[in-house]
Motif scaffolding. Sequence first.
Motif, PDB file in Angstrom:
ATOM      1  N   MET A  35       0.834  -1.181   0.000  1.00  0.00           N
ATOM      2  CA  MET A  35       0.000   0.000   0.000  1.00  0.00           C
ATOM      3  C   MET A  35       0.883   1.252   0.000  1.00  0.00           C
ATOM      4  SD  MET A  35      -2.720   1.308   2.909  1.00  0.00           S
ATOM      5  CE  MET A  35      -1.488   1.908   4.067  1.00  0.00           C
ATOM      6  N   LYS A  36       0.664   2.087  -1.012  1.00  0.00           N
ATOM      7  CA  LYS A  36       1.402   3.351  -1.040  1.00  0.00           C
ATOM      8  C   LYS A  36       0.723   4.338  -0.097  1.00  0.00           C
ATOM      9  CE  LYS A  36       3.105   3.069  -5.733  1.00  0.00           C
ATOM     10  NZ  LYS A  36       2.750   3.342  -7.107  1.00  0.00           N
ATOM     11  N   ASP A  60       6.075   2.598   0.776  1.00  0.00           N
ATOM     12  CA  ASP A  60       5.175   1.548   0.335  1.00  0.00           C
ATOM     13  C   ASP A  60       5.149   0.539   1.472  1.00  0.00           C
ATOM     14  OD1 ASP A  60       3.582   0.161  -1.404  1.00  0.00           O
ATOM     15  OD2 ASP A  60       4.918   0.509  -3.110  1.00  0.00           O
ATOM     16  N   ILE A  61       3.957   0.256   1.969  1.00  0.00           N
ATOM     17  CA  ILE A  61       3.839  -0.658   3.107  1.00  0.00           C
ATOM     18  C   ILE A  61       3.238  -1.976   2.621  1.00  0.00           C
ATOM     19  CG2 ILE A  61       2.677  -1.008   5.337  1.00  0.00           C
ATOM     20  CD1 ILE A  61       2.848   2.161   5.507  1.00  0.00           C
ATOM     21  N   ASP A  62       3.814  -3.069   3.072  1.00  0.00           N
ATOM     22  CA  ASP A  62       3.313  -4.387   2.673  1.00  0.00           C
ATOM     23  C   ASP A  62       1.857  -4.541   3.133  1.00  0.00           C
ATOM     24  OD1 ASP A  62       2.727  -7.032   2.306  1.00  0.00           O
ATOM     25  OD2 ASP A  62       4.590  -7.794   3.186  1.00  0.00           O
ATOM     26  N   SER A  63       0.947  -4.621   2.171  1.00  0.00           N
ATOM     27  CA  SER A  63      -0.485  -4.683   2.517  1.00  0.00           C
ATOM     28  C   SER A  63      -0.816  -5.895   3.387  1.00  0.00           C
ATOM     29  CB  SER A  63      -1.336  -4.762   1.257  1.00  0.00           C
ATOM     30  OG  SER A  63      -0.969  -3.744   0.370  1.00  0.00           O
ATOM     31  N   ASN A  64      -0.038  -6.962   3.222  1.00  0.00           N
ATOM     32  CA  ASN A  64      -0.313  -8.168   4.013  1.00  0.00           C
ATOM     33  C   ASN A  64      -0.023  -7.977   5.492  1.00  0.00           C
ATOM     34  OD1 ASN A  64      -1.111  -9.851   1.831  1.00  0.00           O
ATOM     35  ND2 ASN A  64       1.031  -9.918   1.198  1.00  0.00           N
ATOM     36  N   SER A  65       0.678  -6.881   5.837  1.00  0.00           N
ATOM     37  CA  SER A  65       1.024  -6.671   7.249  1.00  0.00           C
ATOM     38  C   SER A  65       0.033  -5.740   7.936  1.00  0.00           C
ATOM     39  CB  SER A  65       2.428  -6.065   7.352  1.00  0.00           C
ATOM     40  OG  SER A  65       2.375  -4.679   7.012  1.00  0.00           O
ATOM     41  N   LEU A  66      -0.930  -5.222   7.180  1.00  0.00           N
ATOM     42  CA  LEU A  66      -1.771  -4.161   7.746  1.00  0.00           C
ATOM     43  C   LEU A  66      -2.611  -4.620   8.933  1.00  0.00           C
ATOM     44  CD1 LEU A  66      -2.795  -2.204   4.542  1.00  0.00           C
ATOM     45  CD2 LEU A  66      -1.155  -1.544   6.295  1.00  0.00           C
ATOM     46  N   PHE A  67      -2.860  -5.915   9.012  1.00  0.00           N
ATOM     47  CA  PHE A  67      -3.666  -6.407  10.144  1.00  0.00           C
ATOM     48  C   PHE A  67      -2.991  -6.103  11.479  1.00  0.00           C
ATOM     49  CE2 PHE A  67      -0.683  -9.790   9.448  1.00  0.00           C
ATOM     50  CZ  PHE A  67      -0.461 -10.328  10.723  1.00  0.00           C
TER      51      PHE A  67
END
Length: 384
Positions: A1-2, A217-224
């Motif tokens: 995610m940007k 840019d953040i790894d979307s899979n880590s957003l939880f």
Amino acid sequence: MKIHEYQAKELFRKYKIAVPEGRVITDPAQAKAAAAKLDSLPLVVKAQIHAGGRGKGGGVKLCATPAEVEEAARRIIGMTLVTRQTGNQGRVVKKALIEKGLEISRELYLAMLVDRKNAGIMIMASSAGGINIEETAAKTPEKIISININPLAGIQAYQCRQAAFGLNLAGPVFKQFSTMLPRLYRLFVECDCSLLEINPLVISKDGRLSALDAKLDIDSNSLFRHPDLASFYDENEVDPLEAKAASYKLNYINLGGTIGNMVNGAGLAMATMDIIKQAGAEPANFLDVGGGASTEMVENGFKIILADKNVKGILINIFGGILRCDVLAEGVVQAAGKIGVKVPLVVRMAGTNAEKGRRILAESGLNLITATDLGDAARKIATI
Ligand code: GDP
Ligand code: MN
């Protein structure tokens, strides 16, 4: 995610990385008050979009007076900014960042990224930072240094010195850089970033180092595990169909071609896109409705494919396993009934309840073309 520059800079502040003081506005009417609060000149007005190259596209304006700030804000907010990263259609600017302007003595480039080849984090740096970094990378790649960090050991002092020497830093700036780099590394790891880019990292005339620009840019899979970072998500910056798909929890990517496809399973979806291409057509999307998709999920997926104006035909390729073919067929019929399908549909079904699924589709009155196998399906959809 940007995320946006102003959001990345908020994170930088948290990690004590120097950034210029600034304020975000969403309406040009707020420019005057923001400029007054910052109480400093010159000020810079910067378009906030998820794409670089804003400077060259007219999205960054250095302003000498408060009146110029207002004028720039009026021009920038609402403009369709076209940069080399937005594509020709550009991006409508909804927010601007007003910042204290700096007197720049040097512009450096600094980035961190996940390097798959070395299974670690790579630092890239160049003393030739600024808006022409792509040219530097293409013509004089030797001006960019890279340092691999072992993620188990973390960043080492000698690696900070190596980067600082590579950037020709000396004296107090060398010190500031050596303090800043481990903080950036910590941010990168703790926030599960996949990319961090500061271009330019500037040395101001008064000898201070600060991040003038910030891209994360953040790894979307880590957003939880990062609810605070998840709140940075900006639907305006995402392809509208992809945003809609995300809200339905569907794995959808718009690919710009003309053949829509709905498939269960990511591997089968990749293979389906391959055969569409092999048959001489271009896939419009990737869509994995998943193993345990419900009728509603299928309906939502179908709605999204049909909402794409480029789609001239749809290939449905289902291997019924956990997702039964009759469930898929029900979803397709329901969605088609609600929206109306004006494009041909080619269906290939095999596996659990395939017969029942085909019957549901055949009795639906939809304009269907059935295929005997995968190759046949691709040929049929490519020649519609
Ligand atoms: P980008 O073009 O999207 O990467 O946007 P940047 O934030 O990197 O800004 C582009 C360029 O504008 C920078 O490389 C600087 O040369 C210039 N710029 C931005 N802020 C300032 C500032 O405070 N002072 C000066 N003098 N130039 C600035
Ligand atoms: Mn930049």
